[in-house]
Design an enzyme around this catalytic site. Structure first.
Site, PDB file in Angstrom:
ATOM      1  N   ARG A 162       0.834  -1.215   0.000  1.00 60.61           N
ATOM      2  CA  ARG A 162       0.000   0.000   0.000  1.00 60.61           C
ATOM      3  C   ARG A 162       0.871   1.269   0.000  1.00 60.61           C
ATOM      4  O   ARG A 162       0.502   2.286   0.596  1.00 60.61           O
ATOM      5  CB  ARG A 162      -0.940   0.025   1.214  1.00 60.61           C
ATOM      6  CG  ARG A 162      -1.953  -1.102   1.271  1.00 60.61           C
ATOM      7  CD  ARG A 162      -2.972  -1.001   0.142  1.00 60.61           C
ATOM      8  NE  ARG A 162      -4.111  -1.866   0.359  1.00 60.61           N
ATOM      9  CZ  ARG A 162      -4.197  -3.140  -0.008  1.00 60.61           C
ATOM     10  NH1 ARG A 162      -3.178  -3.716  -0.635  1.00 60.61           N
ATOM     11  NH2 ARG A 162      -5.287  -3.839   0.214  1.00 60.61           N
ATOM     12  N   SER A 237     -10.810  -1.050   3.073  1.00 64.51           N
ATOM     13  CA  SER A 237     -10.075  -1.145   4.342  1.00 64.51           C
ATOM     14  C   SER A 237      -9.746   0.258   4.829  1.00 64.51           C
ATOM     15  O   SER A 237      -9.111   1.021   4.100  1.00 64.51           O
ATOM     16  CB  SER A 237      -8.753  -1.881   4.155  1.00 64.51           C
ATOM     17  OG  SER A 237      -8.975  -3.162   3.646  1.00 64.51           O
ATOM     18  N   GLU A 333      -5.366   3.675   6.275  1.00 61.96           N
ATOM     19  CA  GLU A 333      -4.959   3.451   4.888  1.00 61.96           C
ATOM     20  C   GLU A 333      -5.560   4.539   4.006  1.00 61.96           C
ATOM     21  O   GLU A 333      -4.973   4.948   3.017  1.00 61.96           O
ATOM     22  CB  GLU A 333      -5.439   2.076   4.431  1.00 61.96           C
ATOM     23  CG  GLU A 333      -4.894   1.651   3.093  1.00 61.96           C
ATOM     24  CD  GLU A 333      -5.800   0.716   2.342  1.00 61.96           C
ATOM     25  OE1 GLU A 333      -6.369   1.149   1.325  1.00 61.96           O
ATOM     26  OE2 GLU A 333      -5.926  -0.447   2.764  1.00 61.96           O
TER      27      GLU A 333
HETATM   28  N1  EPU Z   1     -10.363 -11.078  10.144  1.00 64.71           N
HETATM   29  C1  EPU Z   1     -11.085 -11.173  11.301  1.00 64.71           C
HETATM   30  N2  EPU Z   1     -12.123 -10.325  11.489  1.00 64.71           N
HETATM   31  C2  EPU Z   1     -12.495  -9.402  10.560  1.00 64.71           C
HETATM   32  C3  EPU Z   1     -11.755  -9.296   9.365  1.00 64.71           C
HETATM   33  C4  EPU Z   1     -10.683 -10.158   9.185  1.00 64.71           C
HETATM   34  O1  EPU Z   1     -10.795 -11.990  12.171  1.00 64.71           O
HETATM   35  O2  EPU Z   1     -13.477  -8.693  10.806  1.00 64.71           O
HETATM   36  C5  EPU Z   1      -9.276 -12.032   9.904  1.00 64.71           C
HETATM   37  C6  EPU Z   1      -9.704 -13.054   8.854  1.00 64.71           C
HETATM   38  O3  EPU Z   1     -10.365 -14.132   9.412  1.00 64.71           O
HETATM   39  C7  EPU Z   1      -8.383 -13.476   8.261  1.00 64.71           C
HETATM   40  C8  EPU Z   1      -7.564 -12.199   8.335  1.00 64.71           C
HETATM   41  O4  EPU Z   1      -8.176 -11.384   9.325  1.00 64.71           O
HETATM   42  O5  EPU Z   1      -7.765 -14.464   9.012  1.00 64.71           O
HETATM   43  C9  EPU Z   1      -7.462 -11.481   7.010  1.00 64.71           C
HETATM   44  O6  EPU Z   1      -8.744 -11.107   6.562  1.00 64.71           O
HETATM   45  P1  EPU Z   1      -9.113 -10.878   5.008  1.00 64.71           P
HETATM   46  O7  EPU Z   1      -8.728 -12.060   4.213  1.00 64.71           O
HETATM   47  O8  EPU Z   1     -10.537 -10.426   4.942  1.00 64.71           O
HETATM   48  O9  EPU Z   1      -8.129  -9.729   4.544  1.00 64.71           O
HETATM   49  P2  EPU Z   1      -7.644  -8.397   5.258  1.00 64.71           P
HETATM   50  O10 EPU Z   1      -6.227  -8.555   5.643  1.00 64.71           O
HETATM   51  O11 EPU Z   1      -8.594  -8.011   6.338  1.00 64.71           O
HETATM   52  C10 EPU Z   1      -6.694  -7.354   3.050  1.00 64.71           C
HETATM   53  C11 EPU Z   1      -6.791  -6.056   2.285  1.00 64.71           C
HETATM   54  C12 EPU Z   1      -8.102  -5.978   1.525  1.00 64.71           C
HETATM   55  C13 EPU Z   1      -8.160  -7.148   0.555  1.00 64.71           C
HETATM   56  C14 EPU Z   1      -8.036  -8.459   1.370  1.00 64.71           C
HETATM   57  C15 EPU Z   1      -7.953  -9.665   0.499  1.00 64.71           C
HETATM   58  C16 EPU Z   1      -5.464  -4.463   3.554  1.00 64.71           C
HETATM   59  C17 EPU Z   1      -5.481  -3.251   4.412  1.00 64.71           C
HETATM   60  N3  EPU Z   1      -6.673  -4.932   3.192  1.00 64.71           N
HETATM   61  O12 EPU Z   1      -7.725  -7.347   4.034  1.00 64.71           O
HETATM   62  O13 EPU Z   1      -8.070  -4.781   0.751  1.00 64.71           O
HETATM   63  O14 EPU Z   1      -9.377  -7.150  -0.167  1.00 64.71           O
HETATM   64  O15 EPU Z   1      -6.819  -8.438   2.160  1.00 64.71           O
HETATM   65  O16 EPU Z   1      -6.710  -9.705  -0.148  1.00 64.71           O
HETATM   66  O17 EPU Z   1      -4.397  -4.956   3.200  1.00 64.71           O
HETATM   67  C18 EPU Z   1      -8.685  -2.490   0.678  1.00 64.71           C
HETATM   68  O18 EPU Z   1      -7.492  -2.222   0.677  1.00 64.71           O
HETATM   69  O19 EPU Z   1      -9.569  -1.588   0.634  1.00 64.71           O
HETATM   70  C19 EPU Z   1      -9.120  -3.879   0.788  1.00 64.71           C
HETATM   71  C20 EPU Z   1     -10.400  -4.224   0.925  1.00 64.71           C
END
Ligand code: EPU
Length: 337
Positions: A162, A237, A333
């Site tokens: 990012r 995010s 972010e």
């Molecule tokens: N998790 C939770 N609770 C929540 C959300 C997530 O426990 O409410 C846990 C999930 O269970 C999982 C981990 O956190 O073990 C990661 O969750 P997820 O796969 O949903 O991805 P993220 O890390 O929360 C990132 C990006 C997203 C992108 C997803 C998928 C960032 C800041 N965000 O989210 O990007 O869609 O991975 O690759 O890196 C964005 O930037 O706007 C965005 C949506």
């Protein structure tokens, strides 16, 4: 080019925040961009793309220049690759679908990300195991002060998680006008490394996925977790996933062994902010019209008439609580204006 005064930006930011621009102009050609910059040299200016990564906490006392440059085309190709160029104002998801329809591979994992093509390099958007730096070749940008065009190669962009040069050394100095990507025509590098994609493909009984299958899986996952800005104002995010020293991770891990994590390097670990926020009890909570999404705690939402200040207050409350409970500082972010 018509300059409008006291212009509502509600429809121009995906959070759906009511804020006014002192002046507003939509730009449809690079020549018009040059003219407007020359004519308003000494005035404060604010560059607006798709409005999908910002939180407006006040009116903008500046000339808001909305980049609405359209057009996409194949520049060149060989047997294996194609070089495609998109103007900055094209909607990202429509551009991704256009590449998939022609069986060009590389962007499918980033289906349905809100925003316009021109802002994708700024924060090196990414999702489900892919980032734009993986297919990015270069982008053209206009220097705001001199109106001279400059090409930024991938090396010039200093991409990170990012992150890019446009958030640092080149911040507020350039307007990206077009972006070139190098995509595959055959031997596509299908990336199903992200667990959710594998699960979704299994659910759909897909064994050898095509680009379209991956895109459809990503769309299904995003629709199940992430709110559609057309229905519920949001900016994806709100926070970055924090990257913390391994020593600190080990301390938190000892207390919370179930916390998911990704090893970044020998000394650093990335932890999901969404998990921390959920653990801190914020998931699904609502404070007036500002809230935390019920399916993905990383996403802050506007239920209708929240002000930017109200959403900002919720974000600060979350940051303070995470710092107190886990000793981890999480960073926004989105750009807070
Ligand atoms: N998790 C939770 N609770 C929540 C959300 C997530 O426990 O409410 C846990 C999930 O269970 C999982 C981990 O956190 O073990 C990661 O969750 P997820 O796969 O949903 O991805 P993220 O890390 O929360 C990132 C990006 C997203 C992108 C997803 C998928 C960032 C800041 N965000 O989210 O990007 O869609 O991975 O690759 O890196 C964005 O930037 O706007 C965005 C949506």
């Amino acid at each position: 080019m018509t300059i409008q005064n006291n212009f509502s930006l509600k429809k121009y930011n995906t959070f759906g925040i009511e804020a006014k621009a002192k002046q507003f102009v939509a730009i449809h050609s690079v020549e018009d961009l040059k003219t407007i910059l020359q004519e308003h040299q000494s005035e404060p200016k604010f560059i607006l793309g798709g409005g999908s990564n910002m939180l407006l906490t006040q009116d903008i006392q500046a000339l808001v220049i909305h980049i609405d440059l359209k057009g996409k085309k194949v520049l060149k190709e060989d047997d294996d690759y194609v070089w495609v160029e998109s103007q900055a104002g094209e909607n990202w998801h429509e551009f991704v679908l256009w590449t998939i329809d022609q069986n060009f591979g590389g962007l499918e994992n980033m289906s349905l990300i809100p925003g316009n093509v021109g802002t994708t390099p700024v924060q090196n958007i990414g999702a489900y195991g892919t980032e734009i730096k993986d297919t990015f070749v270069s982008c053209d940008a206009m220097n705001i002060a001199t109106q001279v065009m400059k090409t930024f190669t991938k090396e010039n962009c200093h991409f990170g998680y990012r992150e890019s040069v446009f958030k640092h050394e080149a911040k507020d100095q350039f307007i990206i006008t077009s972006v070139i990507f190098k995509l595959t025509k055959r031997n596509h590098k299908i990336n199903t490394s992200y667990g959710d994609i594998t699960k979704e493909l299994e659910k759909q009984n897909v064994v050898t996925p095509t680009l379209k299958d991956i895109s459809n899986a990503v769309i299904a996952i995003r629709q199940s977790k992430l709110p559609d800005p057309k229905e519920l104002g949001n900016s994806g995010s709100f926070f970055k996933n924090p990257i913390i020293p391994k020593t600190q991770y080990e301390k938190v891990h000892a207390l919370h062994p179930e916390m998911p994590h990704y090893v970044v390097s020998e000394t650093e670990v990335k932890v999901p902010a969404g998990w921390l926020i959920e653990r801190a009890g914020f998931k699904g909570k609502r404070f007036g019209d500002a809230g935390i999404h019920k399916n993905q705690a990383l996403v802050l939402v506007n239920y209708g008439n929240a002000t930017g200040q109200e959403i900002l207050a919720v974000s600060r409350d979350i940051q303070a609580t995470i710092l107190k409970e886990f000793g981890i500082a999480i960073e926004a972010e989105v750009n807070v204006i």
